[in-house]
Design a protein around this motif. Structure first.
Motif, PDB file in Angstrom:
ATOM      1  N   VAL A  64      16.680 -37.662   1.576  1.00 21.96           N
ATOM      2  CA  VAL A  64      17.190 -36.588   2.438  1.00 21.96           C
ATOM      3  C   VAL A  64      18.403 -37.048   3.252  1.00 21.96           C
ATOM      4  O   VAL A  64      19.522 -36.611   2.993  1.00 21.96           O
ATOM      5  CB  VAL A  64      16.092 -36.033   3.376  1.00 21.96           C
ATOM      6  N   ILE A  93      11.097 -34.431  -2.999  1.00 25.48           N
ATOM      7  CA  ILE A  93      11.682 -35.126  -1.854  1.00 25.48           C
ATOM      8  C   ILE A  93      10.804 -36.343  -1.548  1.00 25.48           C
ATOM      9  O   ILE A  93       9.593 -36.203  -1.392  1.00 25.48           O
ATOM     10  CB  ILE A  93      11.710 -34.224  -0.601  1.00 25.48           C
ATOM     11  N   ARG A 143      13.627 -26.491   5.428  1.00 28.38           N
ATOM     12  CA  ARG A 143      14.650 -26.369   4.385  1.00 28.38           C
ATOM     13  C   ARG A 143      14.000 -26.347   2.999  1.00 28.38           C
ATOM     14  O   ARG A 143      14.392 -25.554   2.134  1.00 28.38           O
ATOM     15  CB  ARG A 143      15.664 -27.522   4.483  1.00 28.38           C
ATOM     16  N   CYS A 144      13.012 -27.179   2.793  1.00 32.06           N
ATOM     17  CA  CYS A 144      12.320 -27.210   1.503  1.00 32.06           C
ATOM     18  C   CYS A 144      11.632 -25.885   1.209  1.00 32.06           C
ATOM     19  O   CYS A 144      11.674 -25.393   0.075  1.00 32.06           O
ATOM     20  CB  CYS A 144      11.322 -28.358   1.462  1.00 32.06           C
ATOM     21  N   LYS A 145      11.012 -25.315   2.201  1.00 27.45           N
ATOM     22  CA  LYS A 145      10.356 -24.015   2.035  1.00 27.45           C
ATOM     23  C   LYS A 145      11.378 -22.960   1.626  1.00 27.45           C
ATOM     24  O   LYS A 145      11.128 -22.141   0.740  1.00 27.45           O
ATOM     25  CB  LYS A 145       9.656 -23.611   3.335  1.00 27.45           C
ATOM     26  N   ILE A 200      11.095 -26.093  -2.645  1.00 26.93           N
ATOM     27  CA  ILE A 200      10.606 -27.439  -2.952  1.00 26.93           C
ATOM     28  C   ILE A 200       9.199 -27.576  -2.369  1.00 26.93           C
ATOM     29  O   ILE A 200       9.013 -27.432  -1.172  1.00 26.93           O
ATOM     30  CB  ILE A 200      11.526 -28.536  -2.380  1.00 26.93           C
ATOM     31  N   ILE A 233       6.958 -32.599  -1.360  1.00 23.38           N
ATOM     32  CA  ILE A 233       7.665 -33.201  -0.232  1.00 23.38           C
ATOM     33  C   ILE A 233       6.821 -34.350   0.309  1.00 23.38           C
ATOM     34  O   ILE A 233       5.676 -34.149   0.722  1.00 23.38           O
ATOM     35  CB  ILE A 233       7.878 -32.167   0.893  1.00 23.38           C
TER      36      ILE A 233
END
Length: 189
Positions: free
Chosen positions: A46, A88, A100-102, A106, A109
């Motif tokens: 990240v 990630i 951000r992943c949501k 993604i 994680i």
């Protein structure tokens, strides 16, 4: 074993105005593109890779990170539809990263991971189907074994020298500025 496959011939106008011709082959949701390898997992660091590496801190801790919309689009709209699972693995922990992943879909994680290669091997023992992108020395613990196994290794343009020396692909863009998108396009197209 049933194989759903097709090949396509594509002409791409490169930014140097040279025409690049290639054949892409999609086999059971795995992609063989310009990188000429089957990739199942896109594993990303990240800080310094998906972000510019800056961490804005307030009195109560981390306040802000910046992400590039092009990286998110590459992950959500190019890699995922091509059957590449985004992952990630990061040494830091951040609710900002979870948010951000949501947003870009993604679900794999792993935060607060100091031994990244152990975590990667929990995900898959076959490192030849991994594309890994990172920017700093902590990423070398994954990059070297992935490269040795025949997987792909990339980095942003502003990665440290030791990472650049290992990379199969060095993006023109810096971390947090579209480098991940470039790497994805190189893999898929």
């Amino acid at each position: 074993m049933e194989r759903n496959e097709f090949s396509c011939l594509t002409i791409v106008m490169h930014r140097t105005r040279k025409v690049r011709l290639y054949i892409g082959l999609l086999v059971k949701e795995n992609v063989i593109g310009m990188a000429n390898r089957i990739i199942k997992y896109l594993v990303m660091d990240v800080d310094g890779t998906l972000t510019d590496g800056k961490i804005y801190m307030g009195q109560n801790g981390e306040v802000m990170k910046t992400f590039d919309i092009k990286d998110g689009c590459g992950i959500k709209d190019i890699a995922a539809p091509a059957g590449i699972v985004p992952v990630i693995i990061t040494a830091r922990e951040s609710d900002i990263v979870l948010n951000r992943c949501k947003e870009i879909g993604i679900t794999n994680i792993y935060q607060g991971v100091k031994n990244k290669i152990s975590k990667l091997k929990e995900i898959t023992e076959d490192l030849s189907i991994v594309a890994y992108i990172g920017d700093d020395i902590m990423d070398l613990q994954c990059m070297n074994p992935v490269k040795t196994a025949g997987g792909l290794v990339g980095c942003p343009n502003d990665a440290v020298t030791s990472v650049k020396e290992v990379a199969d692909y060095i993006a023109n863009k810096n971390g947090g500025c579209g480098a991940v998108r470039e790497f994805i396009e190189w893999i898929v197209y």
